[in-house]
Design an enzyme around this catalytic site. Structure first.
Site, PDB file in Angstrom:
ATOM      1  N   ASP A 128       0.864  -1.179   0.000  1.00 49.59           N
ATOM      2  CA  ASP A 128       0.000   0.000   0.000  1.00 49.59           C
ATOM      3  C   ASP A 128       0.901   1.230   0.000  1.00 49.59           C
ATOM      4  O   ASP A 128       2.094   1.144   0.299  1.00 49.59           O
ATOM      5  CB  ASP A 128      -0.850   0.047   1.273  1.00 49.59           C
ATOM      6  CG  ASP A 128      -1.866  -1.069   1.352  1.00 49.59           C
ATOM      7  OD1 ASP A 128      -2.089  -1.755   0.340  1.00 49.59           O
ATOM      8  OD2 ASP A 128      -2.428  -1.260   2.453  1.00 49.59           O
ATOM      9  N   ASP A 157       1.331   4.530   2.102  1.00 47.31           N
ATOM     10  CA  ASP A 157       0.931   5.143   3.365  1.00 47.31           C
ATOM     11  C   ASP A 157       1.330   6.613   3.347  1.00 47.31           C
ATOM     12  O   ASP A 157       2.503   6.945   3.113  1.00 47.31           O
ATOM     13  CB  ASP A 157       1.602   4.431   4.543  1.00 47.31           C
ATOM     14  CG  ASP A 157       1.147   2.994   4.676  1.00 47.31           C
ATOM     15  OD1 ASP A 157      -0.066   2.770   4.745  1.00 47.31           O
ATOM     16  OD2 ASP A 157       2.011   2.098   4.706  1.00 47.31           O
TER      17      ASP A 157
END
Length: 195
Positions: A123, A125
């Site tokens: 992901d 962040d």
């Protein structure tokens, strides 16, 4: 003053407890500030290993800190690696440009250290400094934009009292989880001090 998600250099194996895992001893060069209450003169940090499950909570004397990199300092750092998280970062830089934002997590760690911490499923962040309240409709609009990126984007809204996930603030729940140094609290307004 250090804040959660800042990266610090200066930790040595001597700062770790004797029972620390071998991977933690090898990985202490750069640590990330975490939210926790510690004694004066210390900062709560996390040692990050190469694997996602390799995380070790520790404390570092502030006097030992040799270098500090804040998430905002990584906004313009470019990587030659071709990963969805980095593609998402390229897509979002112009959108986020007017805001006070920074890069955290594995992307921030890699951009700051050069140590490969991301993979194809990572992901992205991010942190957004929000000293004033962010309207929930504006949060929904921002989330809709982030959700068009090349990978999942997890953005934390950093309020004066802690951090709340944008995804949660943009959602329908009346109360949201505010992460503070003293722990997590369900609150109605993340911009108000926790009683």
């Amino acid at each position: 003053m250090v804040n959660a998600h800042d990266l610090l250099w200066g930790m040595t194996p001597a700062h770790l407890p004797a029972d620390a895992a071998a991977w933690a001893v090898e990985a202490v060069g750069t640590v990330v500030v975490r939210r926790a209450i510690v004694a004066p003169g210390l900062v709560a940090v996390g040692v990050r290993g190469r694997l996602r499950e390799q995380r070790f909570a520790a404390e570092l004397p502030i006097a030992a800190v040799q270098r500090r990199v804040v998430p905002e300092a990584l906004r313009d750092v470019v990587s030659t690696r071709d990963l969805p998280a980095l593609q998402a970062l390229e897509q979002l830089r112009p959108v986020l440009a007017p805001l006070n934002w920074g890069i955290t997590g594995s992307a921030g760690f890699e951009l700051a250290t050069g140590i490969e911490a991301m993979h194809a499923q990572s992901d992205l962040d991010l942190i957004l400094r929000t000293p004033a309240p962010l309207d929930r409709n504006d949060a929904r609009d921002l989330l809709a934009t982030l959700d068009k990126a090349a990978c999942t984007v997890d953005l934390q809204l950093q309020t004066p009292f802690g951090a709340v996930a944008l995804r949660e603030w943009a959602g329908p729940s009346r109360r949201v989880l505010l992460k503070t140094a003293g722990g997590a609290h369900l609150v109605i307004d993340p911009w108000q001090a926790v009683a």
